[in-house]
Design a protein around this motif. Structure first.
Motif, PDB file in Angstrom:
ATOM      1  N   LEU A   1      -5.721   0.675  -1.403  1.00 55.26           N
ATOM      2  CA  LEU A   1      -4.783  -0.356  -1.182  1.00 55.26           C
ATOM      3  C   LEU A   1      -4.939  -1.083   0.121  1.00 55.26           C
ATOM      4  O   LEU A   1      -5.034  -2.446   0.245  1.00 55.26           O
ATOM      5  N   MET A   2      -4.932  -0.459   1.470  1.00 56.10           N
ATOM      6  CA  MET A   2      -5.168  -0.977   2.796  1.00 56.10           C
ATOM      7  C   MET A   2      -6.261  -1.782   2.843  1.00 56.10           C
ATOM      8  O   MET A   2      -6.597  -2.748   3.447  1.00 56.10           O
TER       9      MET A   2
ATOM     10  N   ALA B   1       0.908  -1.137  -0.041  1.00 60.37           N
ATOM     11  CA  ALA B   1      -0.075  -0.065   0.106  1.00 60.37           C
ATOM     12  C   ALA B   1       0.848   1.191   0.015  1.00 60.37           C
ATOM     13  O   ALA B   1       0.604   2.261  -0.535  1.00 60.37           O
TER      14      ALA B   1
ATOM     15  N   THR C   1      -4.839   6.174  -2.657  1.00 66.23           N
ATOM     16  CA  THR C   1      -4.415   5.055  -3.014  1.00 66.23           C
ATOM     17  C   THR C   1      -4.028   4.450  -1.817  1.00 66.23           C
ATOM     18  O   THR C   1      -4.231   3.143  -1.743  1.00 66.23           O
ATOM     19  N   LEU C   2      -3.410   5.023  -0.942  1.00 65.23           N
ATOM     20  CA  LEU C   2      -3.104   4.325   0.503  1.00 65.23           C
ATOM     21  C   LEU C   2      -4.199   3.651   1.126  1.00 65.23           C
ATOM     22  O   LEU C   2      -4.176   2.327   1.418  1.00 65.23           O
TER      23      LEU C   2
END
Lengths: 107, 236
Positions: free
Chosen positions: A102-103, A70, A98-99
């Protein structure tokens, strides 16, 4: 934990140092020109030092596992958006989105 | 543009500086939050923002202090990140160098990215501006900006530990730094400087006391300067 005495030493020294950097030319040097080679190196300080600070944080995060993917994804998205748009907020938004995405997907 | 009086120059500075409050506030807010998370109290956070007023340098120092980095490396790295203000100082000297010393000292304290960028553009576009009018414009650009920096640092510190722990705050810092750097990648030398610095910082990560950061930073600067020189020589 950050040591208090040391913290104050750093705050004050950084404050004096930053002021001297800002005052250097406007206060001391006057109109005398700077050597070319020095200006040429100064031009690239920020683009060299900041990535050098971030790269190990991205590659060697202690968290391990899915968070690493991530983080790397978020870093790539931040840089790509920043370079494409030249816009600070677009880059932050792309990185944060995005972080979190993805997490949630990997985590 | 008619000949500018000091009053109208000040007003123009305030007007031009106002939009940049939106840029400065999130940085100071995040600094307040992260510094509080790192264990700094409100007074320490505010002193940091008041004394240093330099986002990148403050974040760098904060990050390195948490890693138990030796003090000298913290100072050298944070000041290196802030070296660009010396360039700003050099660039404004031909325009403001004849102002009284106390005014130049005050201007130096408030010399940040935004006040520099606005002032330099204005002075360049209006060469007939008097030195007092230029100073008024410069201080005008800072009038909303600098208090915003203090206020947002305060808000961040007050908010600090109230944020839910699920938010990966530690990674806010890398994203912030990358967002600052990415738009600077305007030319080949900038990209080479960053690339070399990244590769060396990862390769040198095992060097103790965060010395790898300095080695990588210097190598990146030299690489950027060399490519810059090479491009200049190649140009007709």
């Amino acid at each position: 934990m950050i040591d208090t005495g040391n913290l104050w030493f750093i705050i004050i020294t950084l404050g004096v140092g930053s002021f001297l950097l800002r005052f250097a030319f406007i206060g001391f040097i006057g109109d005398r020109p700077l050597p070319d080679w020095l200006l040429r190196h100064l031009r690239y300080t920020a683009v060299a030092v900041l990535p050098a600070l971030v790269a190990p944080l991205v590659v060697f995060s202690d968290e391990g596992g899915s968070l690493d993917a991530a983080r790397i994804g978020a870093s790539v998205a931040t840089v790509a958006a920043g370079m494409a748009t030249k816009n600070l907020f677009a880059a932050i938004g792309a990185g944060a989105a995005t972080l979190f995405t993805l997490m949630m997907l990997i985590g | 543009m008619p000949a500018t009086t000091t009053k109208s120059a000040f007003r123009a500075g305030v007007r031009d500086g106002a939009p940049f409050m939106v840029v400065a506030a999130p940085f100071a807010l995040l600094f307040g939050v992260l510094a509080t998370e790192a264990g700094l109290n409100l007074f320490e956070v505010m002193s940091f923002s008041l004394v240093v007023i330099a986002g990148a340098a403050q974040f760098t120092a904060l990050q390195l202090m948490q890693n138990e980095t030796p003090t000298i490396i913290v100072l050298v790295s944070a000041l290196a990140v802030n070296l660009r203000v010396a360039m700003y100082s050099a660039a404004l000297t031909p325009y403001l160098g004849k102002a009284p010393l106390w005014q130049r000292a005050c201007a130096a304290y408030m010399l940040v990215d935004q006040s520099y960028a606005l002032s330099h553009a204005r002075f360049d576009a209006e060469p007939q501006m008097s030195v007092p009018a230029r100073m008024s414009y410069f201080f005008g650009t800072c009038t909303l900006l600098i208090p915003t920096w203090y206020a947002a640092s305060f808000a961040g510190a007050a908010l600090g530990t109230a944020l839910p722990p699920q938010i990966p705050l530690d990674f806010a810092l890398p994203i912030m730094f990358l967002s600052m750097v990415a738009p600077m990648m305007r030319t080949l030398p900038h990209i080479v400087a960053a690339g070399v610095a990244v590769v060396i910082s990862i390769a040198a990560a095992s060097i103790p006391y965060s010395l790898g950061l300095l080695v990588a930073g210097i190598a990146g600067m030299m690489a950027g300067a060399q490519v810059d020189l090479w491009l200049e020589r190649r140009a007709p």
